[in-house]
Motif scaffolding. Structure first.
Motif, PDB file in Angstrom:
ATOM      1  N   GLY A 175      57.771  -0.099  83.478  1.00  0.00           N
ATOM      2  CA  GLY A 175      57.576   1.243  84.011  1.00  0.00           C
ATOM      3  C   GLY A 175      58.598   1.601  85.070  1.00  0.00           C
ATOM      4  O   GLY A 175      58.566   2.679  85.650  1.00  0.00           O
ATOM      5  N   TYR A 176      59.554   0.714  85.311  1.00  0.00           N
ATOM      6  CA  TYR A 176      60.679   0.920  86.219  1.00  0.00           C
ATOM      7  C   TYR A 176      61.727  -0.126  85.850  1.00  0.00           C
ATOM      8  O   TYR A 176      61.465  -1.012  85.019  1.00  0.00           O
ATOM      9  CB  TYR A 176      60.269   0.778  87.685  1.00  0.00           C
ATOM     10  CG  TYR A 176      59.646  -0.554  88.041  1.00  0.00           C
ATOM     11  CD1 TYR A 176      60.424  -1.641  88.444  1.00  0.00           C
ATOM     12  CD2 TYR A 176      58.265  -0.737  87.963  1.00  0.00           C
ATOM     13  CE1 TYR A 176      59.857  -2.872  88.753  1.00  0.00           C
ATOM     14  CE2 TYR A 176      57.684  -1.962  88.274  1.00  0.00           C
ATOM     15  CZ  TYR A 176      58.475  -3.021  88.662  1.00  0.00           C
ATOM     16  OH  TYR A 176      57.918  -4.234  88.959  1.00  0.00           O
ATOM     17  N   LEU A 177      62.915  -0.035  86.455  1.00  0.00           N
ATOM     18  CA  LEU A 177      63.955  -1.033  86.191  1.00  0.00           C
ATOM     19  C   LEU A 177      63.960  -2.039  87.332  1.00  0.00           C
ATOM     20  O   LEU A 177      64.269  -1.691  88.480  1.00  0.00           O
ATOM     21  CB  LEU A 177      65.331  -0.379  86.075  1.00  0.00           C
ATOM     22  CG  LEU A 177      66.458  -1.331  85.643  1.00  0.00           C
ATOM     23  CD1 LEU A 177      66.254  -1.804  84.212  1.00  0.00           C
ATOM     24  CD2 LEU A 177      67.822  -0.660  85.793  1.00  0.00           C
ATOM     25  N   PRO A 178      63.616  -3.307  87.061  1.00  0.00           N
ATOM     26  CA  PRO A 178      63.560  -4.307  88.138  1.00  0.00           C
ATOM     27  C   PRO A 178      64.924  -4.513  88.800  1.00  0.00           C
ATOM     28  O   PRO A 178      65.957  -4.596  88.137  1.00  0.00           O
ATOM     29  CB  PRO A 178      63.108  -5.587  87.412  1.00  0.00           C
ATOM     30  CG  PRO A 178      62.410  -5.100  86.184  1.00  0.00           C
ATOM     31  CD  PRO A 178      63.160  -3.860  85.774  1.00  0.00           C
ATOM     32  N   GLY A 179      64.906  -4.611  90.120  1.00  0.00           N
ATOM     33  CA  GLY A 179      66.145  -4.805  90.861  1.00  0.00           C
ATOM     34  C   GLY A 179      66.818  -6.122  90.581  1.00  0.00           C
ATOM     35  O   GLY A 179      68.020  -6.280  90.804  1.00  0.00           O
ATOM     36  N   GLN A 180      66.059  -7.097  90.050  1.00  0.00           N
ATOM     37  CA  GLN A 180      66.633  -8.405  89.739  1.00  0.00           C
ATOM     38  C   GLN A 180      67.692  -8.324  88.656  1.00  0.00           C
ATOM     39  O   GLN A 180      68.467  -9.271  88.457  1.00  0.00           O
ATOM     40  CB  GLN A 180      65.524  -9.372  89.307  1.00  0.00           C
ATOM     41  CG  GLN A 180      64.559  -9.756  90.420  1.00  0.00           C
ATOM     42  CD  GLN A 180      63.397  -8.783  90.556  1.00  0.00           C
ATOM     43  OE1 GLN A 180      63.492  -7.633  90.130  1.00  0.00           O
ATOM     44  NE2 GLN A 180      62.297  -9.262  91.127  1.00  0.00           N
ATOM     45  N   LEU A 181      67.770  -7.202  87.948  1.00  0.00           N
ATOM     46  CA  LEU A 181      68.783  -7.039  86.910  1.00  0.00           C
ATOM     47  C   LEU A 181      70.150  -6.650  87.477  1.00  0.00           C
ATOM     48  O   LEU A 181      71.097  -6.445  86.722  1.00  0.00           O
ATOM     49  CB  LEU A 181      68.325  -5.997  85.887  1.00  0.00           C
ATOM     50  CG  LEU A 181      67.086  -6.382  85.073  1.00  0.00           C
ATOM     51  CD1 LEU A 181      66.695  -5.254  84.131  1.00  0.00           C
ATOM     52  CD2 LEU A 181      67.339  -7.655  84.278  1.00  0.00           C
TER      53      LEU A 181
END
Length: 243
Positions: A175-181
């Motif tokens: 539901g969002y883009l994880p910052g770990q990417l």
């Protein structure tokens, strides 16, 4: 809240910006002791909190410039309690959030020239601002067109994987883009998806609403000093030149 700096040449103030759609944004003002020579708005890169620019903003304030930093909606102190389901697009960061910062800076320092430092996406989004005609000078720091074709070799492969696979899949799952990417902060799904769509097209953000955006970018009449860096994997020279 007001905090006096150790050097006693500026002070910091917490502010709240209100965008045209009434969304509220966290901001920090670095106010010089004397009359401001100019007021500088720092437009953040994608997924970067305003606090990242604190040392830079303090250095400018120590030289007599007023500086306003802010967090885009969905980022840092402008993030809602729940990011999944939060509706925001990347164009909102420019047309609403950055524009609100330009208005606020003009209101706080009406007699001072308005200048902008745009880092990466921050430089791209200036052209979406209704009040860009108020700006008297712009500095771009690694501000680029994000089309994957500007990258070569493994860099292009990574970009293709990001825009065609990672963003669609992970935003659907979380539901969002994880910052770990690699984005640092988590990104709202709508921001990440629109960003990816732009990066899949040779005309980048001009691929949508071309006539309206061309008219919007035409509001920029200020001189631009644009920096690129030879060892920067996120903004190769071709991408910077294209913007």
């Amino acid at each position: 809240m007001i905090i006096q700096s150790a050097a006693m040449t500026h002070r910091t103030e917490s502010h709240e910006l209100r965008a045209a759609d009434e969304y509220r944004l966290a901001a920090t003002l670095y106010r010089p002791q004397a009359a401001a020579l100019a007021v500088v708005v720092i437009a953040c890169a994608t997924g970067v909190r305003r606090s990242y620019y604190d040392s830079f903003a303090r250095a400018l304030a120590d030289q007599g410039l007023a500086v306003l930093t802010f967090d885009y909606r969905g980022i840092g102190d402008s993030r809602p309690a729940k990011l999944a389901g939060f509706t925001a697009r990347m164009q909102d960061w420019g047309a609403l959030d950055l524009d609100a910062a330009l208005i606020k800076a003009s209101e706080l320092f009406p007699a001072a020239p308005l200048q902008v430092v745009g880092h990466s996406a921050g430089g791209q989004l200036i052209g979406l601002c209704e009040h860009a005609d108020r700006i008297t000078a712009i500095v771009h720091i690694a501000a680029q067109s994000g089309w994957y074709g500007h990258w070569r070799g493994l860099g292009r492969a990574r970009m293709l994987a990001n825009w065609f696979v990672a963003v669609p899949v992970f935003t659907r799952v979380f539901g969002y883009l994880p910052g770990q990417l690699g984005t640092g902060q988590h990104l709202p799904a709508g921001v990440a998806r629109q960003w990816a769509a732009w990066c899949r097209h040779p005309d980048y953000l001009m691929s949508e609403d071309r006539e309206a955006r061309a008219a919007s970018f035409a509001r920029i009449t200020a001189p631009i000093l644009a920096y690129s860096f030879s060892d920067d994997p996120f903004a190769p020279r071709a991408a910077v030149d294209q913007l």
